[in-house]
Design a protein around this motif. Sequence first.
Motif, PDB file in Angstrom:
ATOM      1  N   LYS A 136      -4.629  -5.968   1.874  1.00 22.55           N
ATOM      2  CA  LYS A 136      -6.106  -5.705   2.263  1.00 22.55           C
ATOM      3  C   LYS A 136      -5.736  -5.234   3.693  1.00 22.55           C
ATOM      4  O   LYS A 136      -6.633  -4.466   4.252  1.00 22.55           O
ATOM      5  CB  LYS A 136      -6.884  -6.936   2.327  1.00 22.55           C
ATOM      6  N   ALA A 137      -5.079  -5.804   4.576  1.00 21.22           N
ATOM      7  CA  ALA A 137      -5.081  -5.751   6.234  1.00 21.22           C
ATOM      8  C   ALA A 137      -4.385  -3.893   6.265  1.00 21.22           C
ATOM      9  O   ALA A 137      -4.883  -3.336   7.114  1.00 21.22           O
ATOM     10  CB  ALA A 137      -4.137  -6.625   6.864  1.00 21.22           C
TER      11      ALA A 137
ATOM     12  N   SER B  46      -2.121   0.262  -4.358  1.00 18.99           N
ATOM     13  CA  SER B  46      -1.709   1.780  -4.277  1.00 18.99           C
ATOM     14  C   SER B  46      -0.405   1.594  -3.580  1.00 18.99           C
ATOM     15  O   SER B  46       0.322   2.428  -3.957  1.00 18.99           O
ATOM     16  CB  SER B  46      -2.417   2.746  -3.756  1.00 18.99           C
ATOM     17  N   TYR B  47      -0.117   0.455  -2.860  1.00 22.43           N
ATOM     18  CA  TYR B  47       1.200   0.512  -2.388  1.00 22.43           C
ATOM     19  C   TYR B  47       1.985  -0.555  -3.143  1.00 22.43           C
ATOM     20  O   TYR B  47       1.694  -1.517  -3.768  1.00 22.43           O
ATOM     21  CB  TYR B  47       1.101  -0.398  -0.915  1.00 22.43           C
ATOM     22  N   ASP B  48       3.326   0.095  -3.251  1.00 22.22           N
ATOM     23  CA  ASP B  48       4.381  -0.793  -4.009  1.00 22.22           C
ATOM     24  C   ASP B  48       4.599  -2.137  -3.535  1.00 22.22           C
ATOM     25  O   ASP B  48       5.405  -2.229  -2.376  1.00 22.22           O
ATOM     26  CB  ASP B  48       5.689   0.122  -4.165  1.00 22.22           C
TER      27      ASP B  48
ATOM     28  N   ALA C  38       7.438  -7.278   8.146  1.00 19.54           N
ATOM     29  CA  ALA C  38       7.444  -5.853   8.094  1.00 19.54           C
ATOM     30  C   ALA C  38       7.033  -5.145   6.722  1.00 19.54           C
ATOM     31  O   ALA C  38       7.523  -5.635   5.516  1.00 19.54           O
ATOM     32  CB  ALA C  38       8.985  -5.574   8.627  1.00 19.54           C
ATOM     33  N   LEU C  39       6.279  -3.977   6.809  1.00 16.93           N
ATOM     34  CA  LEU C  39       6.039  -3.303   5.729  1.00 16.93           C
ATOM     35  C   LEU C  39       6.489  -1.717   6.065  1.00 16.93           C
ATOM     36  O   LEU C  39       6.312  -1.237   6.779  1.00 16.93           O
ATOM     37  CB  LEU C  39       4.638  -3.413   5.407  1.00 16.93           C
ATOM     38  N   ARG C  40       6.988  -1.438   4.644  1.00 15.71           N
ATOM     39  CA  ARG C  40       7.946  -0.034   5.107  1.00 15.71           C
ATOM     40  C   ARG C  40       7.080   0.987   4.126  1.00 15.71           C
ATOM     41  O   ARG C  40       6.659   0.642   3.223  1.00 15.71           O
ATOM     42  CB  ARG C  40       9.480  -0.059   4.577  1.00 15.71           C
TER      43      ARG C  40
END
Length: 224
Positions: A152-153, A159-161, A181-183
């Motif tokens: 949500k942030a 839609s993101y894996d 961390a988000l790639r």
Amino acid sequence: MIDLYTIALNHRELGSPSHWDWLSEAEQQRARQFHIPQLTQRYVVSHAALRLVLGRHTGRHPSEIYFQTNAWGRPEINGGPHFSLTHSDSIAVIAVSISVPIGVDVEDISTKIDIDILRGIMSTEEIRRLDSSDPQGDALLRLWTRKEAILKAFGRGLSYDARQLTVGFDPAKFNFWRHVALREGNKTLDFILTDVCISERVTAAVALSGRSTDAAVTVRSVEI
């Protein structure tokens, strides 16, 4: 300062017809689509409460809050503040951040998480831990709410894996921020995440964009 506001979804005053006028035409239409009165009530209460909270942050009347959506459907206010709305069973939680995008998620502790659905959003590391330690109940809810809060942030939701994101099952450390961390492609995006204590009946997490871990979280009830 991160402000979290809780509201009981059976709140009679905010669910009264007089507060329908606060909602936009689209919100009113959505409320009428529910065929169960209790669901209509909960929708109206949560959205009226959101408008009340945002109105106080912006100095506007609740009916003067105008939402727009980003490319993935996340509601936003032009010029801020950033906000996130979540609900589970009979409670809603509204999170507000002045400076950076925010996400919040809450689940009633009685919620049963389908393990097959959960596996579909778990990282390789999380599945490995699931198979080796067999976490149960509250641990599974923690993973679910943590992932939801970060997505949500991020503003892109599912839609993101979510399998690219690791948040883990480890026990809650309330108001203890940790970096996640988000790639996305060749980029690494930074978020911070913490579990929050709303009540003994729910599991909740809040996430912020960025790396700063000095944000203080305040939890309060929505006052009419």
